[in-house]
Design an enzyme around this catalytic site. Sequence first.
Site, PDB file in Angstrom:
ATOM      1  N   ASP A 266       0.861  -1.185   0.000  1.00 27.79           N
ATOM      2  CA  ASP A 266       0.000   0.000   0.000  1.00 27.79           C
ATOM      3  C   ASP A 266       0.896   1.232   0.000  1.00 27.79           C
ATOM      4  OD1 ASP A 266      -3.050   0.859   0.789  1.00 27.79           O
ATOM      5  OD2 ASP A 266      -1.580   2.237   1.663  1.00 27.79           O
ATOM      6  N   ASN A 274      -3.334  13.178  -2.682  1.00 26.85           N
ATOM      7  CA  ASN A 274      -4.605  13.581  -3.296  1.00 26.85           C
ATOM      8  C   ASN A 274      -5.121  14.890  -2.722  1.00 26.85           C
ATOM      9  OD1 ASN A 274      -5.069  11.601  -5.226  1.00 26.85           O
ATOM     10  ND2 ASN A 274      -6.036  10.201  -3.774  1.00 26.85           N
ATOM     11  N   HIS A 279      -6.229  14.957  -7.394  1.00 30.75           N
ATOM     12  CA  HIS A 279      -6.348  13.559  -7.807  1.00 30.75           C
ATOM     13  C   HIS A 279      -5.507  13.239  -9.040  1.00 30.75           C
ATOM     14  CE1 HIS A 279      -9.421  12.186  -4.949  1.00 30.75           C
ATOM     15  NE2 HIS A 279      -9.941  13.402  -5.056  1.00 30.75           N
ATOM     16  N   ASP A 283      -3.158  10.080  -9.395  1.00 34.51           N
ATOM     17  CA  ASP A 283      -3.160   9.153 -10.534  1.00 34.51           C
ATOM     18  C   ASP A 283      -1.748   8.988 -11.098  1.00 34.51           C
ATOM     19  OD1 ASP A 283      -5.859   8.871 -10.230  1.00 34.51           O
ATOM     20  OD2 ASP A 283      -6.413  10.167 -11.913  1.00 34.51           O
ATOM     21  N   GLU A 309      -4.979   2.408  -3.645  1.00 38.84           N
ATOM     22  CA  GLU A 309      -3.519   2.518  -3.724  1.00 38.84           C
ATOM     23  C   GLU A 309      -2.835   1.215  -3.327  1.00 38.84           C
ATOM     24  OE1 GLU A 309      -4.686   4.368   0.319  1.00 38.84           O
ATOM     25  OE2 GLU A 309      -5.543   4.079  -1.669  1.00 38.84           O
TER      26      GLU A 309
END
Length: 391
Positions: A266, A274, A279, A283, A309
């Site tokens: 993770d 974010n 965002h 990404d 994630e």
Amino acid sequence: MNSHPGSELLISFILLLALVAGVAWGFMARPLRIAPKASIRFFFANMSLSAGIYLLTVHTSNVSFLNWLLADIAILSSFMLIGWGIQELFKLHSSVKRDCLTLLFACLLMLTGHLQQLDPVFLGVVFSVTATIFLFSASQHNFQAIQKDFGIAAACLMSAPLFIATAVFFARTLILLWPETHADSFVATYTAEAMPFLWFCVILTLTINIVMIGGALARLVAKIRQFAERDQLTGLWNRRAVLKKLQEMHEQWQKQQQSYSLILLDLDHFKLINDSLGHDAGDAALRRCATTLSAVVRTQDLVSRYGGEEFLLLFPGVAATELPLIAEKIRATLAGCQLIWQNQPIELSASLGYITVYPGAKAEHLLTLADHAMYKAKAEGRNKACRAVIS
């Protein structure tokens, strides 16, 4: 030499088939937009074949050589365009330059043969050899592309007409080269002797268009399958696909005792990326993580986006003694990876949990244990790899 009514009828039928198929491919290109670039090449392939066949309908013994030459070039061009359409359909390496040079060389040989007043058999050999080259290339590309996505059985079935056509033109070449061959029996198309070859051309026109339609459908199915199994953001396997692969790997372990391992990781502080940078930055971080993970593992290993994630990695054949070194290598590689987003550096790191299959284990329980280990790594300060505790 008088024309044969049966051969004239067959030639007209081939012309009609090619025209209808060309119109159908035109509709597929526009307005349906089904594989438009490939469809337009198949459209021109049928139109070129139609042009060549039309020139054959006006063949008599008194027709000028130019008429013969244009007919042969048009038909050979249709075979060449079929190959280009297959290459475009399956996104294969283009052979446009090589094919154009091959066609040009064939034209020069036929022109030379006419100027030197060579036997008509020479022109037939040049045509057949060139047709063999183009059709074999198309057959090979179609077979390799279908085999990759659907297996060897489907590839053999869907490429058979092209391979048969290649074999027929190759056989025609050998027959023409055989001593004391009568040219009219194998070169002319308006005689009674040409009937078997014209019937072959009828079947060829139908089956090759069926092959092309099958290829377009196969490509469409492959794309649908890809959308179903791939994560659209990162291009990695998605959760559904990786769980299926995990189950297959686990069943293989149960049958053959072939060890495998998995790592669940993770990204650290992903919510902060974010929230602070947006965002789009998140990404970009996920994509960078995906490319980094794909580069650091072996080709036989499987990397997937498990959700959000989280990433799940499967390692076939990796034993428990090897796994800690692999996990540490992945952790260190990600920790040394920096992403620049709008002139602002983003430091990436991840928390990892890893485990190797053991006797009596269930696939879903391995995931649970790896998840617990991953959260243990986060609780101990993040940017860490922890072995799962088998309970």
